[in-house]
Each structure stands twice: as structure tokens, then as C-alpha cells.
Design an enzyme around this catalytic site. Structure first.
Site, PDB file in Angstrom:
ATOM      1  N   LEU A 409      13.685  25.985 -34.714  1.00  0.00           N
ATOM      2  CA  LEU A 409      14.388  25.455 -35.881  1.00  0.00           C
ATOM      3  C   LEU A 409      14.442  26.511 -36.974  1.00  0.00           C
ATOM      4  O   LEU A 409      13.527  26.629 -37.797  1.00  0.00           O
ATOM      5  CB  LEU A 409      13.698  24.182 -36.382  1.00  0.00           C
ATOM      6  CG  LEU A 409      13.784  22.991 -35.415  1.00  0.00           C
ATOM      7  CD1 LEU A 409      12.913  21.846 -35.888  1.00  0.00           C
ATOM      8  CD2 LEU A 409      15.238  22.539 -35.269  1.00  0.00           C
ATOM      9  N   GLU A 410      15.526  27.263 -36.996  1.00  0.00           N
ATOM     10  CA  GLU A 410      15.625  28.363 -37.939  1.00  0.00           C
ATOM     11  C   GLU A 410      16.060  27.927 -39.334  1.00  0.00           C
ATOM     12  O   GLU A 410      16.143  28.749 -40.239  1.00  0.00           O
ATOM     13  CB  GLU A 410      16.559  29.422 -37.364  1.00  0.00           C
ATOM     14  CG  GLU A 410      15.981  29.972 -36.072  1.00  0.00           C
ATOM     15  CD  GLU A 410      16.827  31.061 -35.449  1.00  0.00           C
ATOM     16  OE1 GLU A 410      17.673  31.630 -36.160  1.00  0.00           O
ATOM     17  OE2 GLU A 410      16.635  31.325 -34.260  1.00  0.00           O
ATOM     18  N   ASN A 411      16.314  26.632 -39.491  1.00  0.00           N
ATOM     19  CA  ASN A 411      16.543  26.103 -40.833  1.00  0.00           C
ATOM     20  C   ASN A 411      15.243  25.642 -41.469  1.00  0.00           C
ATOM     21  O   ASN A 411      15.239  25.092 -42.564  1.00  0.00           O
ATOM     22  CB  ASN A 411      17.527  24.929 -40.791  1.00  0.00           C
ATOM     23  CG  ASN A 411      17.030  23.797 -39.910  1.00  0.00           C
ATOM     24  OD1 ASN A 411      16.640  24.023 -38.770  1.00  0.00           O
ATOM     25  ND2 ASN A 411      17.031  22.572 -40.433  1.00  0.00           N
TER      26      ASN A 411
END
Length: 584
Positions: A409-411
């Protein structure tokens, strides 16, 4: 993971919730942030304090309000403080970083140590107008006080510099206190020569594992770092008031002491505390059932972005863990779903997909579902969404036969609720559940970062963290130096942060692109990957950075993606796979 065909993007590594290193360089000018790379790549060494050295900052502890400081959105508060009765509170906005700056008188051609105690997310400390190389340093976040420290050298005619503190656009308010510009007296300072700090108090040991023991103690107000001693021998030096001592033997009692350090010297040792490692049962920490001791992970693309289209059956046998990319968010908060892209995968059917998963599992492989990627926006921020996340993933595991989950999850993640969600999933799936993570480099620079905290929170059920060593620019290593991506030092010095920050060696893997087309930057040849694996596990093949000890239980390596690997003739897996499997 990257879902487009643009070779300049590759597998995601662009920080979407906060400024990436590249963005810092674009957005800051002049006296603002030039990046930690400018700080440490300049090669400046920390100067040895002389008798005449003083703190040249005025109103360094903000006891006189903001006197001597110029702030855009700053004030002083009475609590919390690091020392004294006041501290700075800077309040960034959507268009302002909340910077506070001071012009400090200095001597030409001299070396100074700049430090400050800070609290909050994305807090920066720097100096500009040095006459040589302007410097800066930062922390991604801390719920308690932590110290930022760097050094700079003045030019031959420099008589003053600007030192500054600031947060980041749209982030929460930050706190700062006890600023120091320590070095030769420039004639305008308000500080004094420091004294040797007192011994730290309150040393305590946390919950031990079979190979590590966490320690914490009370901060010492004038300390710049702390030394940790195990059975009388120094084993670590840290800047914060906590450390995890790793590499220990199961079922063994150890004695620990801590000292405080600043430019004037080292304090006496603290009172000793004893702690005993658990028996461990001979098994590595974490979950994952019968994942090999040394494993290769590969991401399989459920889409066509120009890389070779594959079925699961076509993934080479060198891959031990296959991460299917990706599960996507639904309209229900926290919940995810997965739909096979049969059209994009040349008619690959769901029944064939499920059969191929079963065949891989019969061959001893693990097939997991990856959540997120570059475009993934799954949000787990409360108990309800944590429950939805766990329930929906377990449903996918039952439907397709997945062995576990990969968190990509790069957010951003919320450590509290992501940990809650993964523990709920573990309770449903049992001890065979495979949990992997693929954080960006910036997410693993500090144990106070949410991704790192999540990994440590679930250490007893975590299989491996395969950090993405690419698309990131230069980053700090565990020795405090900055290393450029694409080198063996970048892999080893950044892995060292995780290895010394609390993760077991079996929970650390090296994530790299399979080819130059697999990422926008940071590709390294398989030979460099193998050198890094040897450096960390055996102490051979190192570059300029060599870890203080070896980690023979290092898990292995990961790549984005099996498809890009196939496009390049499987050169990556053919070289790295046998090397990983031959590790001791």
C-alpha cells in the site's frame, strides 16, 4: 506495483502520501531542503569539540518566545517540551511548511554540528548560506522527542549562516526544542560549552524474542546519542532513547547498560538490567508455515503492461512465493476484491488460474494475493475497516486458494489498524498464513514510520519484508551515510536498518527490478544482488559499507516482476534463484 506500460515508472516507488526525494529537490529552493543526500554525500566529518566551542544559536530553547527566530506559522507552547518551559510549535498549511529560521554568527572555515530535538511527522532541520555545501536532515515521524543532527563547514569568508526548522505541506503541526549550532564561537551565540551528560535512568527491557531484546530508557537532555552495552561490551550506538539488540542466542540471559554521549564525552553507565531470550523452539520468528529458509519472491501481473503475459503455471520454479498483483479496493471501507483479467491475459480462465495455483502449491510454492500497488488506495483507518479488510481477504483465500497476503500500500498504512486487520486474518487462517510486505525505502528509514511499526507489531506472524530498493533516489543507510540506489552499498546499508531495527534476518528480503524496464530507476544486475546477499549473510562481496556482523538467516530476494523477468529471458531468476537457494 506498476500497472501502466511506461518504462519510466516501473513498479511503484513514488511516495504518494508525502514528498518523495525527487519531489524535495523539485519543490525546495535556496535555504530550504536540498535533501539528505547533499548532507552526507558532501563528505563532511563531525568535528571534534574544542574547549572554545559553544552553542552559537540564540534563544535555542525558545524560553524567550520566538526572539531571534523568524517564523511563517510558528508559536511557542509550554507543553510538551524537551527541556525547560517552552518549545517551538510550527504549523504547516497546504501552501506553507511552517518554517522558523535564525541567522547565526559563525567563524569562517570552521566545522559546526547542528542539532535539534523534534516531535511530529516530516520535520526538517538544515543550514543554508554556509559558503560550502548547504545541509539538511529530517525524520519521517516520531510520537516522542527525537534528535536530528548534521554537520556543516563554513566557507573562507562566511560569517553567518541561516539555520531553519520546518514541517511539510498539509502535514500536522510539529514541535522543536533545544537547538544547537555547536562549534567555534562566532561572537553572537547564546549557548555554552556542553558538559558531560549524566547516566541515563529508567533502563528497561521489553518483550524478548529468541534472538532479540528491546530496550528503552529516559532521555538525557544534553545527550546527542547513546551507547548500548551488552555484558560490558558496546554493541550499538543510537540517537533515540530506545534500541533493539538483535543477534542473540535463544534461552540466554544478558545484562545491558546504556550511556549518554555528547561532544563533551560519555556518561557513566546506567544501572544494569537483565533479560532472557525465549527458547524459540529452533524455528525462525514469524508465520508462513513451510516457506523455505531462503526464498525468492516474484510478483505476477494480472494485467498486460508490455511485459510478457504469463499464466501462473509459466512462472519459473525458482520462485518460492508468487504474489498475484493486485487486489483492489471496493466501495466498502477497507474491503478488497480480485478479478482475473482474462481478456488481458489472452483468455486465461478462472478455472485454469485456480488449477495452476493448486499445482504450484503441490510443488511446494506459495501463492499470495498482493494488495495495493502504485495505484492502490485501500484505506484501513479504524476497527470497522480493519474487520472488512480481514474478512474480504479471507474470502479471497477461500475462493482462489491463496496462501496469504502481500501488503503493498504505497498510499500509506495506519500501523494500529493494519496490525489489527492482519491479526484478525491470522486468527482466521491459522499459522500457515503467509504475510509479506513491499514498502518503499522511505517507509523503512525509521522504526517510528507506520510501515516499520506495522512490521514490528506483527513480527510474530510476519513472513518477510521485501523493501523496494528502487524508484527512490539516495537514502540513508544504518551508518548514517547516504547511499545511491543501484549499488551493492544501497542494498546492504538500507537492509541493515531493518536488521538492526527489530526485524529478524529471516524477515528481511531484497526487492529489486527484474530488468531495466521493470522500474524507472534503481535496477541492479543479478551479480550485484548476489553480492549484497553474500555481504549480509557471509560478510563477502561488500562494497564500501560492511555490516558489523553477518545475518546468515537472511530470507532472500524479491523482484518486480516475473513477467519482466520472462521478457528478459528469465535472466534474473536464473541467476538470483540458485544463489538464494544455496545460501547457508
Amino acid at each position: 506495483m506498476e500497472r501502466t506500460s511506461s518504462p519510466s515508472s516501473g513498479r511503484p516507488g513514488v511516495l504518494r502520501r508525502s514528498p518523495s526525494p525527487a519531489r524535495w529537490r523539485r519543490l525546495f529552493r535556496g535555504g530550504a531542503l536540498a535533501g539528505t543526500a547533499a548532507l552526507l554525500l558532501s563528505g563532511l566529518a563531525v568535528g571534534t569539540a574544542q574547549a572554545a566551542d559553544v552553542n552559537n544559536a540564540q534563544n535555542a530553547g525558545f524560553e524567550s518566545g520566538l526572539a531571534g527566530w523568524t517564523c511563517t506559522n510558528g508559536t511557542t507552547v509550554g507543553s510538551p517540551t524537551h527541556g525547560g518551559a517552552a518549545a517551538l510549535k510550527g504549523s504547516p498549511t497546504a501552501s506553507d511548511t511552517g518554517q522558523c529560521a535564525q541567522t547565526v554568527k559563525v567563524k569562517p572555515d570552521s566545522t559546526y554540528t547542528l542539532s535539534a530535538w523534534v516531535q511530529g511527522s516530516y520535520v526538517y532541520l538544515g543550514a543554508s548560506g554556509t559558503g560550502t555545501t548547504d545541509v539538511s536532515t529530517w525524520t519521517p515521524g516520531s510520537s516522542g522527542w527525537s534528535q536530528l543532527t548534521t554537520t556543516f563547514k563554513t566557507g573562507a569568508s562566511t560569517s553567518s549562516v541561516q539555520v531553519y526548522l520546518h514541517g511539510w505541506y498539509g502535514q500536522a503541526a510539529y514541535l522543536a526544542d533545544d537547538v544547537s549550532v555547536f562549534g567555534p564561537d562566532g561572537g553572537g551565540g547564546g549557548g555554552t560549552t556542553p558538559s558531560v551528560p549524566g547516566a541515563p535512568g529508567g533502563l528497561a527491557a521489553g518483550a524478548a524474542s529468541a534472538t532479540s531484546i528491546p530496550l528503552s530508557w529516559n532521555p538525557v537532555s544534553n545527550a546527542t546519542s547513546y551507547n548500548v552495552y551488552r555484558d560490558g561490551t558496546k554493541v550499538q550506538s543510537v540517537t533515540g532513547a530506545s534500541a533493539t539488540v538483535t543477534g542473540l542466542t535463544a534461552a540466554t540471559t544478558y545484562s545491558f547498560q546504556v550511556t549518554a554521549v555528547n561532544a563533551a564525552g560519555e556518561s557513566p553507565k546506567s544501572a544494569a538490567v537483565s533479560a532472557t531470550t525465549t527458547s524459540g523452539g529452533g524455528n525462525p520468528p514469524g508465520g508462513g508455515g513451510n516457506v523455505p529458509k531462503h526464498a525468492v519472491t516474484g510478483y505476477w501481473q494480472n494485467f498486460d503492461n508490455g511485459a510478457a503475459v504469463q499464466t501462473i503455471a509459466q512462472v519459473p520454479s525458482q520462485y518460492d512465493i508468487i504474489a498475484v498483483s493486485f487486489a483492489d479496493a471496493t466501495s466498502t471501507p477497507g474491503a478488497v476484491s480480485f478479478t482475473l483479467d482474462s481478456a488481458g491475459l489472452k483468455g486465461y480462465t478462472v478455472d485454469q488460474f485456480k488449477a495452476d495455483i493448486r499445482a504450484k502449491q503441490a510443488a511446494g510454492k506459495k501463492v499470495i494475493i498482493s494488495v495495493g500497488g502504485q495505484n492502490g488506495t485501500v484505506s484501513v483507518t479504524n476497527s470497522a475497516s480493519a474487520t472488512n479488510f480481514a474478512n474480504s481477504l479471507y474470502s479471497l483465500m477461500q475462493t482462489y486458494g491463496f496462501d496469504g497476503v502481500d501488503i503493498d500500500l504505497e498510499n500509506g498504512v495506519n500501523a494500529t489498524y493494519m496490525s489489527q486487520a492482519l491479526r484478525a486474518l491470522s486468527a482466521k487462517a491459522g499459522s500457515s498464513l503467509v504475510i509479506t510486505m513491499a514498502p518503499q525505502t522511505i517507509d523503512m528509514q525509521s522504526t517510528s514510520a507506520e510501515y516499520f511499526k506495522t512490521a514490528l507489531n506483527i513480527k510474530d506472524i510476519l513472513t518477510v519484508v521485501n523493501m523496494q530498493y528502487y524508484n527512490s533516489g539516495s537514502m540513508l543507510g544504518c551508518d548514517g551515510k547516504v547511499y545511491s540506489q543501484g549499488s551493492v552499498d544501497f542494498l546492504t546499508a538500507l537492509a541493515c536498518i531493518q536488521l538492526e531495527g527489530g526485524l529478524a534476518p529471516s524477515q528481511v528480503g531484497l526487492g529489486v527490478p527484474a530488468s531495466t524496464r521493470g522500474a524507472g530507476s534503481g535496477y541492479v544486475s543479478p551479480a550485484i544482488v548476489n553480492n549484497a546477499l553474500d555481504c549480509l549473510s557471509k560478510g563477502t562481496g561488500c562494497g564500501s559499507f560492511k555490516p558489523s556482523r553477518t545475518y546468515p538467516d537472511l530470507r532472500g530476494a524479491m523482484t518486480w516482476s516475473t513477467n519482466w523477468d520472462a521478457t528478459a529471458g528469465n535472466a534474473w531468476s536464473n541467476a538470483v534463484g540458485p544463489h538464494v537457494h544455496a545460501m547457508p
